[in-house]
Design an enzyme around this catalytic site. Structure first.
Site, PDB file in Angstrom:
ATOM      1  N   ASP A 189       0.847  -1.187   0.000  1.00  0.00           N
ATOM      2  CA  ASP A 189       0.000   0.000   0.000  1.00  0.00           C
ATOM      3  C   ASP A 189       0.882   1.235   0.000  1.00  0.00           C
ATOM      4  OD1 ASP A 189      -2.410   1.513   0.163  1.00  0.00           O
ATOM      5  OD2 ASP A 189      -1.955   1.860   2.278  1.00  0.00           O
ATOM      6  N   GLU A 274      -1.393  -0.951  -6.299  1.00  0.00           N
ATOM      7  CA  GLU A 274      -2.499  -0.252  -6.938  1.00  0.00           C
ATOM      8  C   GLU A 274      -1.961   0.541  -8.119  1.00  0.00           C
ATOM      9  OE1 GLU A 274      -5.853   1.197  -3.941  1.00  0.00           O
ATOM     10  OE2 GLU A 274      -3.841   1.553  -3.179  1.00  0.00           O
ATOM     11  N   ASP A 354      -3.088   1.505   6.974  1.00  0.00           N
ATOM     12  CA  ASP A 354      -2.315   1.132   5.788  1.00  0.00           C
ATOM     13  C   ASP A 354      -2.074  -0.379   5.710  1.00  0.00           C
ATOM     14  OD1 ASP A 354      -2.078   3.867   5.072  1.00  0.00           O
ATOM     15  OD2 ASP A 354      -0.395   4.087   6.460  1.00  0.00           O
TER      16      ASP A 354
END
Ligand SMILES: [Zn+2]
Length: 372
Positions: A189, A274, A354
């Site tokens: 992340d 991501e 997170d």
């Protein structure tokens, strides 16, 4: 067998005569680049409200300017062709929303040009590199060998703001890469105040202390520069200091990102991240420069090729995936304002924000891998 690319970057030590020729080449490339960019900008302004029409527009090529502004004979003409390719790529990145509109090149920034290997016009041997149009080979500090089966494709010669010369040599080689069976997977992340939090231990990967200290020093030097009178001797002195610190931190960041990505590629068979749009993120969240400077884009690029080299994978999941809103245990979703550092769910889960995201990212990546 698949073709792989690898770049090697070395310091260059041109003599006076060579420096002059390099300066001339940088100048010509900059001139043509800016000419082509100016025309492109004009066309863009004219058609920007009609995307279809904009797409149809033909952009200028160097040939057009070649007649108008003949290139000096002693300058490498391949550099010109590459200037067009660079502009083309920069414009496409902008058009696809990955970057800002290309900027004009200035003498004050880093200077560079790229040339290609054609009929053995480039030769690297005994600590010297022979480049097209430059009679005598230039001394190079080659701190590592390029394997004999790696073929040189192109070279980018650059001069930094502080007057150092570098050459980046792009090579191509064949490699037999067998796909690794995916067993060990990690989700990362992205975090603003560091680099990432991983899904396995929930630990934050942060830049080393010396780097953060160097950044503080740079910021301080920049503040001093802004107070000095532009163009004065004291200003010029400070400008050089800022440029030096900037180069130092950029190198430190790069080395750290290489180190971290190498470590991950060695320990895992697949890494899930991501697919973030950094540009709109920094605008939307008003973080300004910090997102760009965080180095995430460079990090994922390094990670991707280091994994690929070993038959491993980088998996990018959609930027719309609600990694922060989801509970990583029960899948329930809720709003998570930036100020909330801990995810608390009705199912009883209490986890660092997170860390929770990183687990979600890993899970989503595993689903994608299973489908593939
Ligand atoms: Zn839950």
């Amino acid at each position: 067998m698949t073709k792989q690319n690898k770049a090697f970057k070395f310091r260059l030590y041109p003599n006076k005569e060579q420096e002059e020729l390099l300066a001339k080449t940088f100048g010509c490339v900059r001139f043509i680049y800016n000419k082509m960019l100016a025309e492109r900008k004009e066309i863009y302004e004219k058609f920007k409200d009609d995307k279809e029409a904009l797409k149809e527009q033909k952009f200028p090529t160097p040939a057009k300017y070649k007649n108008e502004f003949p290139f000096p004979k002693e300058v490498d003409s391949l550099a010109l062709a590459n200037a067009q390719i660079h502009l083309q790529n920069a414009y496409e990145n902008f058009f696809e929303g990955r970057a800002e509109f290309p900027k004009f090149k200035t003498k004050k920034k880093k200077q560079s040009y790229t040339t290609n290997m054609v009929n053995d016009n480039i030769k690297l041997e005994n600590g010297y590199i022979k480049l097209p149009k430059i009679k005598k080979p230039i001394r190079v500090k080659q701190h590592r060998e390029i394997p004999a089966d790696y073929k040189i494709k192109s070279c980018t010669i650059s001069k930094t703001k502080t007057g150092k010369y570098y050459i980046s040599i792009l090579t191509e080689y064949e490699k037999n890469i067998s796909t690794v069976k995916i067993q060990k997977v990690v989700g990362l992340d992205f975090v603003m105040d560091g680099l990432y939090v991983d899904s396995e231990r929930g630990e934050k990967a942060n830049y080393p202390r010396y780097y953060r200290q160097a950044l503080d020093k740079l910021a301080k030097a920049q503040r001093i520069l802004s107070r000095r009178k532009k163009g004065s001797t004291r200003w010029e002195k400070q400008r050089l200091k800022v440029a030096k610190l900037y180069e130092k931190t950029a190198n430190q960041r790069r080395n750290f990102l290489h180190h971290k990505s190498k470590e991950l590629a060695a320990n895992y068979d697949a890494v899930i991240v991501e697919d973030l749009d950094m540009k709109s993120m920094s605008q939307a969240l008003n973080f300004g420069k910090s997102v760009h400077d965080n180095g995430w884009g460079m990090f994922t690029t390094f990670l991707e090729y280091k994994l690929k080299e070993q038959g491993k994978q980088l998996v990018k999941i959609s930027k719309w995936f609600p990694s922060t809103k989801k509970c990583s245990r029960c899948g329930n979703e809720k709003e998570m304002p930036l100020s909330e550092r801990v995810y608390k769910c009705i199912c009883g889960l209490v986890l660092d924000r997170d860390y929770n995201s990183a687990i979600n990212i890993k899970k989503e990546g595993l689903c994608l891998l299973a489908l593939a």
